[in-house]
Every structure is written in structure tokens, then in C-alpha cells.
Design a protein around this motif. Structure first.
Motif, PDB file in Angstrom:
ATOM      1  N   ARG A  70      90.511  70.613   8.627  1.00  0.00           N
ATOM      2  CA  ARG A  70      89.778  69.409   8.229  1.00  0.00           C
ATOM      3  C   ARG A  70      88.767  69.024   9.324  1.00  0.00           C
ATOM      4  O   ARG A  70      87.619  68.694   9.049  1.00  0.00           O
ATOM      5  N   MET A  71      89.187  69.098  10.581  1.00  0.00           N
ATOM      6  CA  MET A  71      88.291  68.767  11.693  1.00  0.00           C
ATOM      7  C   MET A  71      87.135  69.751  11.787  1.00  0.00           C
ATOM      8  O   MET A  71      85.990  69.351  12.001  1.00  0.00           O
ATOM      9  N   LEU A  72      87.430  71.052  11.642  1.00  0.00           N
ATOM     10  CA  LEU A  72      86.370  72.060  11.675  1.00  0.00           C
ATOM     11  C   LEU A  72      85.349  71.803  10.563  1.00  0.00           C
ATOM     12  O   LEU A  72      84.142  71.873  10.784  1.00  0.00           O
ATOM     13  N   ARG A  73      85.850  71.490   9.394  1.00  0.00           N
ATOM     14  CA  ARG A  73      84.965  71.238   8.251  1.00  0.00           C
ATOM     15  C   ARG A  73      84.138  69.964   8.459  1.00  0.00           C
ATOM     16  O   ARG A  73      82.922  69.969   8.308  1.00  0.00           O
ATOM     17  N   ASP A  74      84.811  68.874   8.824  1.00  0.00           N
ATOM     18  CA  ASP A  74      84.133  67.581   8.934  1.00  0.00           C
ATOM     19  C   ASP A  74      83.203  67.480  10.136  1.00  0.00           C
ATOM     20  O   ASP A  74      82.128  66.899  10.037  1.00  0.00           O
ATOM     21  N   GLN A  75      83.622  68.025  11.275  1.00  0.00           N
ATOM     22  CA  GLN A  75      82.832  67.885  12.500  1.00  0.00           C
ATOM     23  C   GLN A  75      81.799  68.980  12.687  1.00  0.00           C
ATOM     24  O   GLN A  75      80.740  68.742  13.264  1.00  0.00           O
ATOM     25  N   LEU A  76      82.100  70.204  12.224  1.00  0.00           N
ATOM     26  CA  LEU A  76      81.229  71.341  12.521  1.00  0.00           C
ATOM     27  C   LEU A  76      80.780  72.116  11.278  1.00  0.00           C
ATOM     28  O   LEU A  76      80.115  73.135  11.396  1.00  0.00           O
ATOM     29  N   SER A  77      81.170  71.653  10.103  1.00  0.00           N
ATOM     30  CA  SER A  77      80.821  72.312   8.836  1.00  0.00           C
ATOM     31  C   SER A  77      81.267  73.771   8.783  1.00  0.00           C
ATOM     32  O   SER A  77      80.565  74.629   8.248  1.00  0.00           O
ATOM     33  N   VAL A  78      82.441  74.061   9.351  1.00  0.00           N
ATOM     34  CA  VAL A  78      82.991  75.418   9.324  1.00  0.00           C
ATOM     35  C   VAL A  78      84.061  75.470   8.226  1.00  0.00           C
ATOM     36  O   VAL A  78      85.085  74.806   8.330  1.00  0.00           O
ATOM     37  N   PRO A  79      83.828  76.266   7.180  1.00  0.00           N
ATOM     38  CA  PRO A  79      84.837  76.399   6.122  1.00  0.00           C
ATOM     39  C   PRO A  79      85.987  77.294   6.588  1.00  0.00           C
ATOM     40  O   PRO A  79      85.839  78.057   7.541  1.00  0.00           O
ATOM     41  N   VAL A  80      87.126  77.189   5.892  1.00  0.00           N
ATOM     42  CA  VAL A  80      88.306  77.961   6.308  1.00  0.00           C
ATOM     43  C   VAL A  80      88.907  78.756   5.157  1.00  0.00           C
ATOM     44  O   VAL A  80      88.742  78.421   3.990  1.00  0.00           O
ATOM     45  N   ILE A  81      89.601  79.794   5.573  1.00  0.00           N
ATOM     46  CA  ILE A  81      90.527  80.531   4.714  1.00  0.00           C
ATOM     47  C   ILE A  81      91.876  80.391   5.412  1.00  0.00           C
ATOM     48  O   ILE A  81      91.990  80.692   6.600  1.00  0.00           O
ATOM     49  N   PHE A  82      92.876  79.914   4.697  1.00  0.00           N
ATOM     50  CA  PHE A  82      94.207  79.822   5.286  1.00  0.00           C
ATOM     51  C   PHE A  82      94.919  81.160   5.170  1.00  0.00           C
ATOM     52  O   PHE A  82      94.861  81.817   4.131  1.00  0.00           O
ATOM     53  N   ILE A  83      95.576  81.562   6.259  1.00  0.00           N
ATOM     54  CA  ILE A  83      96.467  82.724   6.267  1.00  0.00           C
ATOM     55  C   ILE A  83      97.789  82.189   6.802  1.00  0.00           C
ATOM     56  O   ILE A  83      97.867  81.771   7.950  1.00  0.00           O
ATOM     57  N   THR A  84      98.811  82.168   5.954  1.00  0.00           N
ATOM     58  CA  THR A  84     100.035  81.493   6.357  1.00  0.00           C
ATOM     59  C   THR A  84     101.279  82.099   5.732  1.00  0.00           C
ATOM     60  O   THR A  84     101.208  82.723   4.681  1.00  0.00           O
ATOM     61  N   ALA A  85     102.389  81.890   6.393  1.00  0.00           N
ATOM     62  CA  ALA A  85     103.684  82.301   5.848  1.00  0.00           C
ATOM     63  C   ALA A  85     104.227  81.216   4.919  1.00  0.00           C
ATOM     64  O   ALA A  85     105.181  81.435   4.198  1.00  0.00           O
TER      65      ALA A  85
END
Length: 127
Positions: A70-85
Motif C-alpha cells: 500500500r505504501m509503495l503504491r500510494d507514495q511511489l506509484s509502484v504496483p505489486v504482485i504478491f508472492i506468498t504462502a
């Protein structure tokens, strides 16, 4: 010729982080950093300007991967892909609330990583 997609890997387990970094490079993408905390991810993203982040939900420190995304998206406009167990519905629902470009459940399979990165790259390039 378009530049390679710049990818930030955020993973709390160093060995898994190195494995993801290796796989991403093998697929032809540039890894601009590997972080294991939200603070480190924000720091690297601020200086290296990744196009996308591959984000584990569980990170070192008090801020989890969903909040870091959320911080990456809101502050730096970096989208994410989650990789999780984590695949339970509550966690998945919380993660999907921030509109990620993908959600991959571990163990990581290269074909799924490739397809998800390719789809994300199309969205990033389209703006």
C-alpha cells in the motif's frame, strides 16, 4: 526497443529472495533490489525506481507486505504482485483490496511467475 521491466523483490527469507531474484533475471527482467522489510523496500524503491514489486506478505519488522505494498503504491506509484504462502481467504481478501497486479501462492512455479510478470508488464506499459 523498450527497456527491461525493473523489479524489486521483497521477501523476508533470504534464500527464497535469492531464488526469486534468480528466476526473475532468468526470465529476462532486471532486479533493481532485494529487501526483507517494508522500510528497506521503500528506501530501495525511492532510489532505484522499480516498475513493479514482487511482495511477500510476511516481512521482517512490524509492517507486513500488504501494508508495505500500500505504501509503495500510494507514495511511489509502484504496483505489486504478491508472492506468498498465505492463501487463506481473510489474508487474500486483504491483499486484493489494494488491487495488486497478481497474486501467486508459494511454492513458486516458474511458468506462473512468467505469465504473471508478462501480464503485469502489459499493464505497466499501458499506463
Amino acid at each position: 526497443m523498450e527497456k527491461n521491466l525493473r523489479v524489486l523483490v521483497v521477501e523476508d527469507d533470504a534464500i527464497i529472495g535469492m531464488d526469486i531474484e534468480h528466476r526473475v533475471k532468468k526470465l529476462g527482467y532486471e532486479v533493481c533490489g532485494v529487501a526483507d522489510t517494508a522500510a528497506e523496500a521503500l528506501e530501495i524503491a525511492s532510489s532505484k525506481k522499480p516498475d513493479i514489486a514482487l511482495m511477500d506478505i510476511r516481512l521482517r519488522g512490524e509492517v507486513d507486505g500488504i501494508e508495505a505494498a500500500r505504501m509503495l503504491r500510494d507514495q511511489l506509484s509502484v504496483p505489486v504482485i504478491f508472492i506468498t504462502a498465505y492463501s487463506d481467504m481473510k489474508m487474500r481478501s486483504r491483499a486484493l483490496d489494494i488491487d495488486p497486479l497478481g497474486y501467486i501462492v508459494k511454492p513458486l512455479r516458474e511458468v506462473e511467475l512468467r505469465k504473471t510478470l508478462e501480464a503485469a508488464e502489459e499493464k505497466v506499459r499501458a499506463g
